[in-house]
Write a protein that holds these residues in place. Structure first.
Motif, PDB file in Angstrom:
ATOM      1  N   CYS A  13       0.829  -1.198   0.000  1.00 51.03           N
ATOM      2  CA  CYS A  13       0.000   0.000   0.000  1.00 51.03           C
ATOM      3  C   CYS A  13       0.872   1.258   0.000  1.00 51.03           C
ATOM      4  CB  CYS A  13      -0.943  -0.004   1.195  1.00 51.03           C
ATOM      5  SG  CYS A  13      -0.176  -0.286   2.791  1.00 51.03           S
ATOM      6  N   ALA A  14       0.220   2.397  -0.154  1.00 54.28           N
ATOM      7  CA  ALA A  14       0.931   3.677  -0.161  1.00 54.28           C
ATOM      8  C   ALA A  14       1.068   4.250   1.249  1.00 54.28           C
ATOM      9  CB  ALA A  14       0.199   4.683  -1.054  1.00 54.28           C
ATOM     10  N   ASP A  15       0.082   4.018   2.108  1.00 54.03           N
ATOM     11  CA  ASP A  15       0.063   4.591   3.456  1.00 54.03           C
ATOM     12  C   ASP A  15      -0.268   3.488   4.469  1.00 54.03           C
ATOM     13  OD1 ASP A  15      -0.348   6.002   5.825  1.00 54.03           O
ATOM     14  OD2 ASP A  15      -1.496   7.603   4.857  1.00 54.03           O
ATOM     15  N   PRO A  16       0.742   2.732   4.911  1.00 51.55           N
ATOM     16  CA  PRO A  16       0.505   1.574   5.770  1.00 51.55           C
ATOM     17  C   PRO A  16      -0.327   1.839   7.023  1.00 51.55           C
ATOM     18  CG  PRO A  16       2.744   1.536   4.980  1.00 51.55           C
ATOM     19  CD  PRO A  16       2.166   2.864   4.569  1.00 51.55           C
ATOM     20  N   GLU A  17      -0.025   2.884   7.747  1.00 52.51           N
ATOM     21  CA  GLU A  17      -0.770   3.108   8.987  1.00 52.51           C
ATOM     22  C   GLU A  17      -2.233   3.410   8.701  1.00 52.51           C
ATOM     23  OE1 GLU A  17      -0.814   5.642  13.164  1.00 52.51           O
ATOM     24  OE2 GLU A  17       0.887   5.877  11.811  1.00 52.51           O
ATOM     25  N   ARG A  18      -2.509   4.216   7.711  1.00 54.00           N
ATOM     26  CA  ARG A  18      -3.895   4.565   7.360  1.00 54.00           C
ATOM     27  C   ARG A  18      -4.685   3.315   6.967  1.00 54.00           C
ATOM     28  NH1 ARG A  18      -6.099   6.544   2.137  1.00 54.00           N
ATOM     29  NH2 ARG A  18      -8.113   7.478   2.597  1.00 54.00           N
ATOM     30  N   VAL A  19      -4.097   2.470   6.126  1.00 56.51           N
ATOM     31  CA  VAL A  19      -4.790   1.263   5.677  1.00 56.51           C
ATOM     32  C   VAL A  19      -4.948   0.287   6.844  1.00 56.51           C
ATOM     33  CG1 VAL A  19      -4.781  -0.651   4.032  1.00 56.51           C
ATOM     34  CG2 VAL A  19      -3.983   1.604   3.312  1.00 56.51           C
ATOM     35  N   ALA A  20      -3.929   0.149   7.669  1.00 57.62           N
ATOM     36  CA  ALA A  20      -4.016  -0.746   8.832  1.00 57.62           C
ATOM     37  C   ALA A  20      -5.122  -0.293   9.778  1.00 57.62           C
ATOM     38  CB  ALA A  20      -2.675  -0.793   9.566  1.00 57.62           C
ATOM     39  N   ARG A  21      -5.204   0.981  10.028  1.00 59.21           N
ATOM     40  CA  ARG A  21      -6.233   1.472  10.956  1.00 59.21           C
ATOM     41  C   ARG A  21      -7.644   1.279  10.375  1.00 59.21           C
ATOM     42  NH1 ARG A  21      -4.070   3.164  15.524  1.00 59.21           N
ATOM     43  NH2 ARG A  21      -1.932   3.967  15.526  1.00 59.21           N
ATOM     44  N   PRO A  49      14.674   8.151   9.871  1.00 64.37           N
ATOM     45  CA  PRO A  49      15.039   8.834   8.621  1.00 64.37           C
ATOM     46  C   PRO A  49      13.819   8.878   7.697  1.00 64.37           C
ATOM     47  CG  PRO A  49      16.548   7.016   9.097  1.00 64.37           C
ATOM     48  CD  PRO A  49      15.449   6.941  10.101  1.00 64.37           C
ATOM     49  N   ALA A  50      13.709   9.890   6.881  1.00 63.94           N
ATOM     50  CA  ALA A  50      12.535  10.104   6.036  1.00 63.94           C
ATOM     51  C   ALA A  50      12.141   8.866   5.237  1.00 63.94           C
ATOM     52  CB  ALA A  50      12.776  11.288   5.102  1.00 63.94           C
ATOM     53  N   GLU A  51      13.108   8.144   4.703  1.00 61.94           N
ATOM     54  CA  GLU A  51      12.792   6.979   3.850  1.00 61.94           C
ATOM     55  C   GLU A  51      12.202   5.797   4.635  1.00 61.94           C
ATOM     56  OE1 GLU A  51      17.091   6.553   5.091  1.00 61.94           O
ATOM     57  OE2 GLU A  51      15.881   8.196   4.285  1.00 61.94           O
ATOM     58  N   ARG A  52      12.343   5.802   5.962  1.00 69.76           N
ATOM     59  CA  ARG A  52      11.812   4.704   6.782  1.00 69.76           C
ATOM     60  C   ARG A  52      10.515   5.062   7.499  1.00 69.76           C
ATOM     61  NH1 ARG A  52      15.573   2.654  10.817  1.00 69.76           N
ATOM     62  NH2 ARG A  52      13.886   1.179  11.154  1.00 69.76           N
ATOM     63  N   ARG A  53      10.098   6.325   7.406  1.00 72.61           N
ATOM     64  CA  ARG A  53       8.862   6.757   8.076  1.00 72.61           C
ATOM     65  C   ARG A  53       7.654   6.087   7.419  1.00 72.61           C
ATOM     66  NH1 ARG A  53      10.590  13.036   8.339  1.00 72.61           N
ATOM     67  NH2 ARG A  53      12.224  12.718   9.905  1.00 72.61           N
ATOM     68  N   ASN A  54       6.772   5.577   8.257  1.00 75.66           N
ATOM     69  CA  ASN A  54       5.532   4.933   7.810  1.00 75.66           C
ATOM     70  C   ASN A  54       5.792   3.886   6.723  1.00 75.66           C
ATOM     71  OD1 ASN A  54       2.764   4.395   7.921  1.00 75.66           O
ATOM     72  ND2 ASN A  54       2.282   5.962   6.410  1.00 75.66           N
ATOM     73  N   ALA A  55       6.871   3.127   6.884  1.00 80.54           N
ATOM     74  CA  ALA A  55       7.208   2.082   5.911  1.00 80.54           C
ATOM     75  C   ALA A  55       6.391   0.821   6.139  1.00 80.54           C
ATOM     76  CB  ALA A  55       8.695   1.757   5.975  1.00 80.54           C
ATOM     77  N   GLY A  56       5.883   0.635   7.338  1.00 78.99           N
ATOM     78  CA  GLY A  56       5.088  -0.549   7.628  1.00 78.99           C
ATOM     79  C   GLY A  56       4.276  -0.352   8.887  1.00 78.99           C
ATOM     80  N   PHE A  57       3.221  -1.125   9.011  1.00 78.96           N
ATOM     81  CA  PHE A  57       2.370  -1.057  10.197  1.00 78.96           C
ATOM     82  C   PHE A  57       1.688  -2.404  10.360  1.00 78.96           C
ATOM     83  CE2 PHE A  57      -0.767   0.690  13.147  1.00 78.96           C
ATOM     84  CZ  PHE A  57      -0.013   1.650  13.807  1.00 78.96           C
ATOM     85  N   VAL A  58       1.385  -2.768  11.591  1.00 80.10           N
ATOM     86  CA  VAL A  58       0.822  -4.073  11.914  1.00 80.10           C
ATOM     87  C   VAL A  58      -0.489  -3.889  12.660  1.00 80.10           C
ATOM     88  CG1 VAL A  58       1.176  -6.099  13.389  1.00 80.10           C
ATOM     89  CG2 VAL A  58       3.072  -5.179  12.071  1.00 80.10           C
ATOM     90  N   CYS A  59      -1.393  -4.839  12.484  1.00 84.73           N
ATOM     91  CA  CYS A  59      -2.544  -4.931  13.376  1.00 84.73           C
ATOM     92  C   CYS A  59      -2.840  -6.409  13.589  1.00 84.73           C
ATOM     93  CB  CYS A  59      -3.752  -4.167  12.852  1.00 84.73           C
ATOM     94  SG  CYS A  59      -4.482  -4.740  11.335  1.00 84.73           S
TER      95      CYS A  59
END
Length: 144
Positions: A13-21, A49-59
């Motif tokens: 996905c493009a926005d891991p945290e948004r989709v996970a939530r 670092p900018a390139e690692r921000r919001n790179a993944g999220f879990v639920c």
């Protein structure tokens, strides 16, 4: 003899945290607490670092029964129909008008969260009714 194995469902996905939530709300799953030393996930992301921000999220399922879900950022957008999709089982055991009413009520709830209703497949001789939908990034899923 084979053994049962645990598995995780992974979404590109493009926005891991948004989709996970979004999926937390759909399934009653929970997101983990932020890493130790951080009050929020935003604070944690800002420390990276900018390139690692919001790179993944879990639920995960708070009862531990359902699979863990992992959402990973990828650079490309979705361009074709999913080869695998989730069936969100809200009408199990229901038939006819009662099933359709249950599916419609859940569809209304999910549309309010940002899902997109695609179409209804009405019951036939072999299958009960279901509603095909898309999540907030266009991934198909069914209300079944």
């Amino acid at each position: 003899m084979s053994t049962i194995k645990q598995f995780q469902v992974t979404f590109d996905c493009a926005d891991p945290e948004r989709v996970a939530r979004f999926w937390c709300e759909v399934l009653g799953y929970v997101a983990p607490a932020p890493p130790e030393g951080f009050a929020t996930w935003d604070a944690y992301n800002l420390s990276l670092p900018a390139e690692r921000r919001n790179a993944g999220f879990v639920c995960s399922d708070p009862s531990g029964v359902g699979p863990r879900m992992y959402f990973q950022r990828v650079p490309e957008g979705k361009v074709a129909k999913n080869r695998v999709h989730l069936d969100v089982r809200v009408g199990t055991g229901l038939v006819g008008a009662e099933r359709l009413a249950t599916l419609e009520a859940e569809c209304t709830r999910l549309v309010a969260l940002g899902a997109i209703r695609q179409y209804v497949l009405l019951a036939d001789e072999e299958n009960e009714s279901c509603i095909t939908m898309q999540d907030i990034e266009g991934n198909e899923f069914c209300l079944d």
